[in-house]
Design a protein around this motif. Structure first.
Motif, PDB file in Angstrom:
ATOM      1  N   GLN A 171       0.836  -1.195   0.000  1.00 17.67           N
ATOM      2  CA  GLN A 171       0.000   0.000   0.000  1.00 17.67           C
ATOM      3  C   GLN A 171       0.869   1.243   0.000  1.00 17.67           C
ATOM      4  O   GLN A 171       2.077   1.189   0.216  1.00 17.67           O
ATOM      5  N   GLU A 172       0.257   2.376  -0.274  1.00 17.63           N
ATOM      6  CA  GLU A 172       0.851   3.706  -0.240  1.00 17.63           C
ATOM      7  C   GLU A 172       1.922   3.878  -1.320  1.00 17.63           C
ATOM      8  O   GLU A 172       1.875   3.226  -2.354  1.00 17.63           O
ATOM      9  N   GLY A 173       2.888   4.804  -1.092  1.00 15.46           N
ATOM     10  CA  GLY A 173       3.836   5.177  -2.119  1.00 15.46           C
ATOM     11  C   GLY A 173       5.002   4.220  -2.261  1.00 15.46           C
ATOM     12  O   GLY A 173       5.117   3.226  -1.529  1.00 15.46           O
ATOM     13  N   LEU A 174       5.891   4.542  -3.188  1.00 21.27           N
ATOM     14  CA  LEU A 174       6.981   3.641  -3.530  1.00 21.27           C
ATOM     15  C   LEU A 174       7.916   3.377  -2.358  1.00 21.27           C
ATOM     16  O   LEU A 174       8.384   2.253  -2.171  1.00 21.27           O
ATOM     17  N   GLY A 175       8.204   4.402  -1.548  1.00 22.28           N
ATOM     18  CA  GLY A 175       9.080   4.199  -0.399  1.00 22.28           C
ATOM     19  C   GLY A 175       8.532   3.138   0.542  1.00 22.28           C
ATOM     20  O   GLY A 175       9.259   2.244   0.987  1.00 22.28           O
ATOM     21  N   ASN A 176       7.238   3.217   0.835  1.00 20.81           N
ATOM     22  CA  ASN A 176       6.621   2.208   1.703  1.00 20.81           C
ATOM     23  C   ASN A 176       6.556   0.854   1.011  1.00 20.81           C
ATOM     24  O   ASN A 176       6.717  -0.188   1.658  1.00 20.81           O
ATOM     25  N   GLN A 177       6.319   0.846  -0.290  1.00 18.67           N
ATOM     26  CA  GLN A 177       6.294  -0.431  -1.014  1.00 18.67           C
ATOM     27  C   GLN A 177       7.646  -1.141  -0.941  1.00 18.67           C
ATOM     28  O   GLN A 177       7.702  -2.373  -0.876  1.00 18.67           O
ATOM     29  N   LEU A 178       8.733  -0.389  -0.935  1.00 15.35           N
ATOM     30  CA  LEU A 178      10.053  -1.002  -0.821  1.00 15.35           C
ATOM     31  C   LEU A 178      10.246  -1.637   0.556  1.00 15.35           C
ATOM     32  O   LEU A 178      10.816  -2.730   0.678  1.00 15.35           O
ATOM     33  N   PHE A 179       9.773  -0.978   1.603  1.00 17.98           N
ATOM     34  CA  PHE A 179       9.816  -1.597   2.933  1.00 17.98           C
ATOM     35  C   PHE A 179       8.953  -2.850   2.966  1.00 17.98           C
ATOM     36  O   PHE A 179       9.325  -3.873   3.570  1.00 17.98           O
ATOM     37  N   GLU A 180       7.793  -2.787   2.345  1.00 17.98           N
ATOM     38  CA  GLU A 180       6.892  -3.939   2.331  1.00 17.98           C
ATOM     39  C   GLU A 180       7.503  -5.098   1.548  1.00 17.98           C
ATOM     40  O   GLU A 180       7.343  -6.265   1.934  1.00 17.98           O
ATOM     41  N   TYR A 181       8.222  -4.784   0.475  1.00 17.43           N
ATOM     42  CA  TYR A 181       8.892  -5.851  -0.266  1.00 17.43           C
ATOM     43  C   TYR A 181      10.014  -6.469   0.555  1.00 17.43           C
ATOM     44  O   TYR A 181      10.207  -7.698   0.544  1.00 17.43           O
ATOM     45  N   PHE A 226      15.106   8.067   1.876  1.00 15.17           N
ATOM     46  CA  PHE A 226      15.763   6.987   2.616  1.00 15.17           C
ATOM     47  C   PHE A 226      16.209   5.894   1.660  1.00 15.17           C
ATOM     48  O   PHE A 226      17.350   5.429   1.701  1.00 15.17           O
ATOM     49  N   TRP A 227      15.300   5.482   0.765  1.00 19.16           N
ATOM     50  CA  TRP A 227      15.630   4.387  -0.140  1.00 19.16           C
ATOM     51  C   TRP A 227      16.634   4.809  -1.206  1.00 19.16           C
ATOM     52  O   TRP A 227      17.423   3.974  -1.675  1.00 19.16           O
ATOM     53  N   ALA A 228      16.657   6.073  -1.561  1.00 15.57           N
ATOM     54  CA  ALA A 228      17.698   6.538  -2.480  1.00 15.57           C
ATOM     55  C   ALA A 228      19.075   6.324  -1.857  1.00 15.57           C
ATOM     56  O   ALA A 228      20.016   5.855  -2.513  1.00 15.57           O
ATOM     57  N   ALA A 229      19.208   6.662  -0.561  1.00 11.23           N
ATOM     58  CA  ALA A 229      20.481   6.471   0.135  1.00 11.23           C
ATOM     59  C   ALA A 229      20.759   4.992   0.386  1.00 11.23           C
ATOM     60  O   ALA A 229      21.893   4.528   0.261  1.00 11.23           O
ATOM     61  N   ARG A 230      19.727   4.252   0.727  1.00  6.28           N
ATOM     62  CA  ARG A 230      19.884   2.820   1.014  1.00  6.28           C
ATOM     63  C   ARG A 230      20.312   2.041  -0.227  1.00  6.28           C
ATOM     64  O   ARG A 230      21.084   1.072  -0.150  1.00  6.28           O
ATOM     65  N   LEU A 231      19.853   2.460  -1.403  1.00  2.00           N
ATOM     66  CA  LEU A 231      20.170   1.771  -2.656  1.00  2.00           C
ATOM     67  C   LEU A 231      21.418   2.347  -3.334  1.00  2.00           C
ATOM     68  O   LEU A 231      21.757   1.933  -4.444  1.00  2.00           O
ATOM     69  N   ASN A 232      22.094   3.266  -2.669  1.00  2.00           N
ATOM     70  CA  ASN A 232      23.239   3.925  -3.276  1.00  2.00           C
ATOM     71  C   ASN A 232      24.318   2.916  -3.659  1.00  2.00           C
ATOM     72  O   ASN A 232      24.633   2.002  -2.891  1.00  2.00           O
ATOM     73  N   VAL A 233      24.878   3.096  -4.845  1.00  2.00           N
ATOM     74  CA  VAL A 233      25.867   2.151  -5.372  1.00  2.00           C
ATOM     75  C   VAL A 233      27.284   2.510  -4.930  1.00  2.00           C
ATOM     76  O   VAL A 233      28.235   1.781  -5.221  1.00  2.00           O
ATOM     77  N   ASN A 234      27.448   3.633  -4.230  1.00  2.00           N
ATOM     78  CA  ASN A 234      28.770   4.094  -3.796  1.00  2.00           C
ATOM     79  C   ASN A 234      28.993   3.801  -2.315  1.00  2.00           C
ATOM     80  O   ASN A 234      28.078   3.422  -1.590  1.00  2.00           O
ATOM     81  N   ASP A 235      30.205   4.006  -1.874  1.00  2.72           N
ATOM     82  CA  ASP A 235      30.519   3.941  -0.442  1.00  2.72           C
ATOM     83  C   ASP A 235      30.163   5.296   0.150  1.00  2.72           C
ATOM     84  O   ASP A 235      31.014   6.139   0.423  1.00  2.72           O
ATOM     85  N   ASN A 236      28.880   5.521   0.330  1.00  2.00           N
ATOM     86  CA  ASN A 236      28.366   6.860   0.585  1.00  2.00           C
ATOM     87  C   ASN A 236      28.286   7.212   2.060  1.00  2.00           C
ATOM     88  O   ASN A 236      28.078   6.357   2.918  1.00  2.00           O
ATOM     89  N   THR A 237      28.458   8.502   2.334  1.00  2.00           N
ATOM     90  CA  THR A 237      28.124   9.071   3.636  1.00  2.00           C
ATOM     91  C   THR A 237      26.697   9.590   3.555  1.00  2.00           C
ATOM     92  O   THR A 237      26.327  10.262   2.594  1.00  2.00           O
ATOM     93  N   VAL A 238      25.894   9.260   4.576  1.00  2.00           N
ATOM     94  CA  VAL A 238      24.486   9.668   4.592  1.00  2.00           C
ATOM     95  C   VAL A 238      24.216  10.493   5.844  1.00  2.00           C
ATOM     96  O   VAL A 238      24.563  10.080   6.958  1.00  2.00           O
ATOM     97  N   ILE A 239      23.627  11.656   5.658  1.00  2.00           N
ATOM     98  CA  ILE A 239      23.167  12.491   6.769  1.00  2.00           C
ATOM     99  C   ILE A 239      21.649  12.386   6.838  1.00  2.00           C
ATOM    100  O   ILE A 239      20.964  12.545   5.823  1.00  2.00           O
ATOM    101  N   TYR A 240      21.121  12.096   8.036  1.00  2.00           N
ATOM    102  CA  TYR A 240      19.671  11.951   8.183  1.00  2.00           C
ATOM    103  C   TYR A 240      19.199  12.646   9.456  1.00  2.00           C
ATOM    104  O   TYR A 240      19.984  12.862  10.383  1.00  2.00           O
ATOM    105  N   PRO A 241      17.910  13.020   9.535  1.00  2.00           N
ATOM    106  CA  PRO A 241      17.388  13.650  10.752  1.00  2.00           C
ATOM    107  C   PRO A 241      17.068  12.601  11.818  1.00  2.00           C
ATOM    108  O   PRO A 241      16.278  11.676  11.576  1.00  2.00           O
ATOM    109  N   LYS A 242      17.700  12.728  12.973  1.00  2.00           N
ATOM    110  CA  LYS A 242      17.416  11.793  14.067  1.00  2.00           C
ATOM    111  C   LYS A 242      15.943  11.832  14.461  1.00  2.00           C
ATOM    112  O   LYS A 242      15.353  10.808  14.823  1.00  2.00           O
TER     113      LYS A 242
END
Length: 267
Positions: A7-17, A231-247
């Motif tokens: 249900q809902e948008g693509l971000g939630n669908q990725l969690f559901e998958y 979130f999923w853009a960062a989670r699926l990142n193909v690089n050795d990435n640094t991610v900044i997120y709001p706690k």
């Protein structure tokens, strides 16, 4: 058989998958799905953009859920934070929830389809991303300004949040180029002028919004909003990435979900 309601948008669908795969690997190999279309987003998108394998529930199960799920409470787990043992102990279960937990998504193998059609504008931007010290910034406004939603998600990723995130990135990596993605690009242009060298990606609208996720996942590093989209853009990142997120992911009384890898930087 286990049934996962998408249900809902693509971000939630990725969690559901990710949860679908968790159930398949750890509980019951016979897992099916039903999509509950609320008409609030772009429909069932995940199989369109990602190389995933899903099996539909039998038509009578789909009909049964649509017309009588309120009568099936004894067979439905609706709490995404339920004790995992409950999943195994209860037979013939339908799972109806968001499943926003790191132990469900952390090891999920989710990849974009290799045959995605990419526009000229996105190809040119992708080349700039891959040939620069690129950092994506995602600004989510849109529905977060809705009075029914703002009380949960609003006023978290403020200008001050983005300034602090940019400062951390610049301290770690020096000169970078920012690529800004937003559902309110006008606001982003007016309020993120402190970024300097930057590119505002403003052409991926509606069904093409997926290409914002795709481009963000190709940036060297990511500054995300309190949104499953970035979130999923960062989670699926193909690089050795640094991610900044709001706690602070939600406003009170909700607490932040346990979804962030230890190496991500929360502020």
């Amino acid at each position: 058989m286990k049934i996962i309601i998408f249900q809902e948008g693509l971000g939630n669908q990725l969690f559901e998958y990710a949860f679908y795969e968790y159930v398949k690997k750890n509980i019951d190999n016979d897992v099916r799905y039903v999509f509950r279309d609320t008409k609030a987003h772009n429909g069932f998108e995940i199989t369109k953009w990602f190389d995933v394998k899903l099996r539909k529930a039998p038509w009578w199960y789909r009909l049964y859920i649509m017309v009588a799920d309120q009568l099936m409470w004894k067979k439905i787990i609706k709490n995404p934070y339920s004790n995992q043992q409950n999943y195994k102990e209860r037979p013939s279960i339908i799972y109806d929830g968001r499943w926003v937990r790191h132990d469900f998504h952390l090891h999920a193998d989710i990849r974009f389809r290799n045959d995605l059609p990419i526009s000229t504008a996105n190809k040119e931007t992708l080349q700039m991303i891959e040939t620069s010290n690129s950092v994506s910034i995602h600004v989510r406004r849109g529905d977060y300004l809705n009075p029914d939603i703002v009380k949960y998600f609003g006023n978290i990723c403020t200008i001050e949040y983005y300034k602090k995130a940019v400062e951390i990135i610049r301290q770690k990596f020096g000169d970078v180029r920012f690529f800004i993605f937003s559902d309110d690009i006008k606001w982003a242009r007016e309020n993120l002028q402190f970024l300097g060298d930057s590119c505002f990606v403003d052409w991926n609208k509606g069904n093409d919004s997926i290409y914002d996720i795709y481009l963000m996942s190709r940036c060297k590093h990511n500054i995300i909003a309190n949104s499953t989209f970035s979130f999923w853009a960062a989670r699926l990142n193909v690089n050795d990435n640094t991610v900044i997120y709001p706690k602070k992911w939600y406003n009170e009384p909700w607490t932040a979900p346990d979804i962030f890898p230890e190496e991500w930087i929360g502020i």
